[in-house]
Structure formats: structure tokens, C-alpha cells
Design an enzyme around this catalytic site. Structure first.
Site, PDB file in Angstrom:
ATOM      1  N   SER A  15      -3.246  13.709  76.144  1.00 36.58           N
ATOM      2  CA  SER A  15      -3.573  12.711  75.133  1.00 36.58           C
ATOM      3  C   SER A  15      -3.958  11.401  75.782  1.00 36.58           C
ATOM      4  CB  SER A  15      -2.388  12.514  74.195  1.00 36.58           C
ATOM      5  OG  SER A  15      -1.414  11.755  74.864  1.00 36.58           O
ATOM      6  N   LYS A  16      -4.573  10.581  74.979  1.00 35.11           N
ATOM      7  CA  LYS A  16      -5.135   9.306  75.433  1.00 35.11           C
ATOM      8  C   LYS A  16      -4.098   8.478  76.201  1.00 35.11           C
ATOM      9  CE  LYS A  16      -8.721   6.678  75.309  1.00 35.11           C
ATOM     10  NZ  LYS A  16      -9.840   7.144  76.090  1.00 35.11           N
ATOM     11  N   ARG A  17      -2.854   8.562  75.771  1.00 36.06           N
ATOM     12  CA  ARG A  17      -1.830   7.736  76.410  1.00 36.06           C
ATOM     13  C   ARG A  17      -1.725   7.981  77.912  1.00 36.06           C
ATOM     14  NH1 ARG A  17       2.695   9.463  73.515  1.00 36.06           N
ATOM     15  NH2 ARG A  17       1.191  10.333  72.063  1.00 36.06           N
TER      16      ARG A  17
END
Ligand code: GLU
Length: 537
Positions: A266-268
Site C-alpha cells: 500500500s501507498k504507506r
């Protein structure tokens, strides 16, 4: 015209346009593409844009641009026309769901007529309260069949009054739904665990479930490849196929891509979109090669695959069940392999926009960052406005880039650590000019003197080289001979030479640097180094 034959493989990618392409979607597209191509089939792109709340301006075009850059050509569906706008081709259109509303409404009515679906007039407040009650009682949240039991007359009265409604699927009671997924095998679920899905919303838009089933059927999709997150939706789709009396396609749910800590990519945790990787200077060939290996391996040692080779070798039946760990180091390595394979001219074209971002040309003269390779015109523009003011020639830049091509793993690394080429006066400590292994202690005046002497004799030697012999191979051969004749160690000449030319203790070889700087600048920097040593003793 004959455009479809029975049993022809037809795969589709069906994104809801969000404005970017997740790495996991790239894998799905690639597998769709490879499977269609290796079976002489067709690969279709359909836009699933019925969720009006999630519309993003320009998202379809930006997705299509990325797909075009990746280089996986589709056969049918939505594509980018010459004017950069979304257009459609194929005989099963429209391929954009928002243009198919009438079709969904017509099929929803068919289900109503057949008693497979029903009108639901429940207000959103009622449904909200129901959800809260069920949550409080720790029960699964689902529709309570309130409108499933309405009589025909009750329904008619409500419709006549103009009450708002949705259409729900009448899920049969207590039956097994079963399907075989190519990756996960048999998946079974009891219908008692399936909610009476909304098929058509009160605004006349279909839900994903209704639209996907109708479209896959009408577009004659034979193999549905999609992310594992859709597995739980598939039994609902199977029920819909049954309600319509249609044969479902094959299902292949691809495993998720995971971070090294096994969490969902994910983007995180960093870059997850193809656009991020493009902006960071990854080549499409490397992304494709890497995506292919994310969940499949050829069972041989081979790791580098062209698209053509992938069409031959890829086997959808051998896709792994476990999530694939995203290995950035491997991707970087693959990218460096593809970068090295590029013809120099092509590399220069691709690398220039990145190079222009790191050179210290005054901001007002700076050429806008652009991901597009430079055309001849814009390359000349860049030369005149950004490169020439730094005292560099086109030839020098080409040589710097040729050097970079052998050492970088992504285009955004171009020019980093190479600032010394375009720095007028190098700033470094005279101490580092002294080779550490030289006999007198590096710090002693004696060592500095000796280093200055060595550089002086090097200058004399270099001055005698004709300009026509100033290239890295000849320089290496001649300077090494000179060192031998003088009975010196390589380090006592080559180390200070390199530091004098770069101001750094780690850099490309002195021959490569001298070649790029040219005779004049090389001699100038060597003289500066001697001055530094002398004023420091
Ligand atoms: N529109 C869905 C998505 O955004 C497609 C799922 C499917 O392939 O059925 O991923």
C-alpha cells in the site's frame, strides 16, 4: 465481417478509473494479455465507471496513457486515440459502463419478471437502523428481507405512488454455491451467508455485481482474471449467472502483492503505482518483466524475459497461490539490466529529462521536468538553455550519460554524484589528494610534496598527448605505461589524479573523467590541485 469464433479466448481488464494504475493491476493486465495472446485470443479493456461518487476528472485518459506507455496493446474496448482522448473499438460496445445503463436496467427487469429479483423500497434510515441493531447484537449485517415478502399489489401501489426503490437479488435459501478457481481450487459457500445484493440502485445505476456479470457475458469473456480481493464477490456472480440462465466464465483470482513484512502493498510503505515507477525512471520492459515474475516462475533459471518470450513461457495454470512479496532490489536489478541494453542514443533521449533536473542551471533557464523523452528540438533547446551555460558541450553530456548507463539502476539516479563535471571550482580538502598507502604519512608535508611532484610530472606527460588521442582507453594505456616507466605505484598517480579531477574519494575512473572533461579542463584541475597542496604545506 467475422469477428468472433466460438471458444475464442477473451480476457478483459475492467478498471474503475481512479487516475492511477496500481502495481497489482499491472500484473492482472499482463496476465490477461499473455493468456489471450498465447491462445490466439483477444484482450479487452472495459471501463467500470458506474460509481458516480468515485469519478476522477481525466482519470480514464491518464490510465490509458499509462497503459500505452507500458506497451501492452489491447484488441478491443477503450483506447487512447491520436488526439489523446478515450475512444472505443470493437463489436461488443459500448465498453464504458456509464454508457450501458439501459442494458443493465433491461436485464434487471428480466430478473424481476423471472422472480429472481425484487423491488426494495426501504429508506436509507431504515437500513441504517437495521445495520446498527445487527451490529449491537453482534450479528452479520445484512438485509432482513423486509421487501422480499411484499405482495404484487403492495409493490404496484408503492410504484404508483412514485416511491424510490432499488432492485435486489433474491438469493435462494440454504443452497451450496460452488465454483472452481484456477488458483485456489474449489470455492464453496452456503447461500444463507449471502446478502440479497442490490443490483440496481435508486438512481438507475447498476452495482458492480450486476454490471460485471452482464458485461462479461455479453462481451463473451471466457476468462476472468482479477485480484484475490474479488473472490468473495464471485459466489454472488455465480448466483446471477444462474438467475439469468447463463454459463459463467472461468475464474482466476490472482494473489495479492505483499510488502516484505507480508502486509498488503500500500501507498504507506512507498511507491505502489506504475506512475510512481515511471516518474522514478523505471523502464516499461523492466516493470513488465518484473510483474510477470510476481506470482509465477518459469521453473528455470531464466529471469530476463521479453514480452515475446513471456507469451511463450507464461503458464496461467502455474500461478502461485501465496501472495507475492514485492522485492524492490530485484526490480532495481532488472531495471539496470534493461537500461544497459538500450542503444546509447535511446538512453540519452530517456535520461536527458532526468539529467536536466539535477544540473545547477539557474532556475529561470531550467527546462521544465518532463517524463517524455526529448525530441531533437527540445534537446537543442535544453543544450542552449541549460547545458551550454555550464560550460558543457553536447558531446560531454553524451559521455557523462554513457558512463551513467553502466552504473545506474533507474533514470532518476542520472547525474547524481556527477556534479563535479559541471562545478567550476571543486571544493575539497587537500589532504585527500594524498594516496593513503604512500610511504610518508598522509598528513606530512613530505607526502603532500611528493603528491604535488607526481602530479607535476603527470601534467608534463599529459601535455605531450595529442588532442586526437584523448579518449579513455588511450589515456589508460599511456598513463599506465608512464607510471611503469617512472617505476611508481599506480595509486601514487591515479589516486591524486582522480581526486584532483572530481574532488571525491569515490568516483568513476580518472581515465573516464579526464576523457569527458577534455584536455584543457583536466590540466586546469590538476594544476589547481598542485596549488592546493602547496598552499597547505
Ligand atoms: N472494477 C473492478 C476493479 O476496479 C473490476 C473487478 C473485476 O475485474 O471484476 O477492480
Amino acid at each position: 465481417m467475422f469477428f468472433w469464433r466460438k471458444n475464442q479466448v477473451r480476457t478483459r481488464f475492467a478498471p474503475s478509473p481512479t487516475g492511477y494504475l496500481h502495481f497489482g493491476s499491472l500484473k492482472t493486465i499482463l496476465y490477461d494479455y499473455l493468456f489471450a495472446k498465447q491462445n490466439g485470443g483477444k484482450f479487452i479493456l472495459r471501463i467500470e465507471d458506474t460509481d458516480q461518487t468515485r469519478q476522477v476528472e481525466g482519470a480514464i485518459e491518464s490510465l490509458l496513457k499509462t497503459l500505452k506507455w507500458v506497451g501492452l496493446a489491447l484488441d478491443e474496448g477503450v483506447f487512447l486515440n491520436a488526439g489523446g482522448k478515450a475512444a472505443e473499438r470493437g463489436h461488443f460496445g459500448p465498453y464504458t459502463q456509464s454508457q450501458r445503463l439501459k442494458i443493465y436496467q433491461e436485464y434487471a427487469r428480466k430478473l424481476l419478471k423471472a422472480g429472481q429479483a425484487y423491488y426494495c423500497f426501504c429508506s436509507s434510515e431504515r437500513l441504517e437502523n437495521l445495520r446498527k441493531e445487527q451490529e449491537a447484537a453482534k450479528k452479520p449485517t445484512r438485509y432482513d428481507w423486509h421487501c422480499r415478502h411484499l405482495t404484487e399489489d403492495e409493490v404496484k401501489a408503492k410504484l404508483d405512488k412514485g416511491e424510490k426503490y432499488v432492485i435486489r437479488l433474491k438469493v435462494p435459501e440454504n443452497q451450496e454455491v460452488e465454483f472452481t478457481d484456477w488458483v485456489r481450487g474449489t470455492v464453496k459457500i452456503n447461500t444463507n451467508e449471502i446478502d440479497d445484493q442490490i443490483l440496481l440502485k435508486s438512481d438507475g445505476f447498476p452495482t458492480y455485481h450486476l454490471a460485471v456479470v452482464i458485461d462479461d457475458h455479453l462481451m463473451k469473456i471466457t476468462h476472468v482474471l482479477r485480484g484475490e480481493e474479488w473472490v468473495s464477490s464471485t459466489p454472488k456472480h455465480i448466483l446471477l449467472y444462474a438467475a439469468f440462465g447463463w454459463t459463467p466464465p472461468e475464474f482466476i483470482h490472482l494473489p495479492l502483492i505483499l510488502n516484505p513484512d507480508h502486509s498488503k502493498l500500500s501507498k504507506r510503505q512507498g511507491d505502489v503505482t506504475v506512475e510512481d515507477y515511471r516518474a522514478d525512471g523505471y523502464l516499461p520492459e523492466a516493470l513488465i518483466n518484473y510483474s510477470a515474475l510476481l506470482g509465477w516462475n518459469p521453473g528455470t533459471e531464466q529471469e530476463i524475459f521479453s514480452l515475446k518470450e513471456l507469451i511463450k513461457a507464461f503458464d496461467l495454470r502455474k500461478v502461485h497461490k501465496a501472495g507475492a512479496i514485492f522485492d524492490r532490489e530485484k526490480l532495481d536489478w532488472l531495471n539496470s539490466v534493461y537500461i544497459k541494453k538500450l542503444p546509447l542514443e535511446k538512453f540519452v533521449e530517456l535520461a536527458m529529462p532526468f539529467f536536466l533536473n539535477v544540473i545547477p542551471t539557474k532556475p529561470e533557464r531550467r527546462v521544465e521536468e518532463s517524463l517524455r523523452p526529448l525530441t531533437k528540438g527540445s534537446l537543442d533547446f535544453a543544450m542552449a538553455n541549460a547545458i551550454a551555460p555550464l560550460g558543457m558541450t553536447k558531446e560531454m553530456v553524451r559521455k557523462i550519460l554513457a558512463l551513467e548507463q553502466t552504473r545506474i539502476s533507474k533514470l532518476s539516479e542520472v547525474g547524481k554524484g556527477m556534479e563535479f563535471f559541471f562545478t567550476e571550482k571543486l571544493d575539497y580538502d587537500a589532504k585527500i589528494l594524498v594516496w593513503k598507502k604512500s610511504p610518508p604519512k598522509a598528513d606530512s608535508p613530505l607526502a603532500k610534496n611528493k603528491t604535488a611532484e607526481n602530479l607535476e610530472s603527470l601534467i608534463k606527460e599529459l601535455e605531450s598527448y595529442p588532442a586526437g588521442e584523448w579518449d579513455k582507453n588511450k589515456l589508460e594505456e599511456k598513463i599506465k605505461n608512464f607510471i611503469k616507466e617512472k617505476n611508481l605505484d599506480n595509486g601514487s598517480i591515479l589516486w591524486p589524479m582522480r581526486v584532483a579531477l572530481t574532488g571525491l574519494q569515490k568516483s568513476p575512473t580518472p581515465f573516464e573523467v579526464a576523457d569527458i572533461l577534455g584536455k584543457e579542463k583536466t590540466l586546469e584541475r590538476l594544476k589547481n590541485a598542485i596549488e592546493k597542496l602547496k598552499s597547505n604545506i
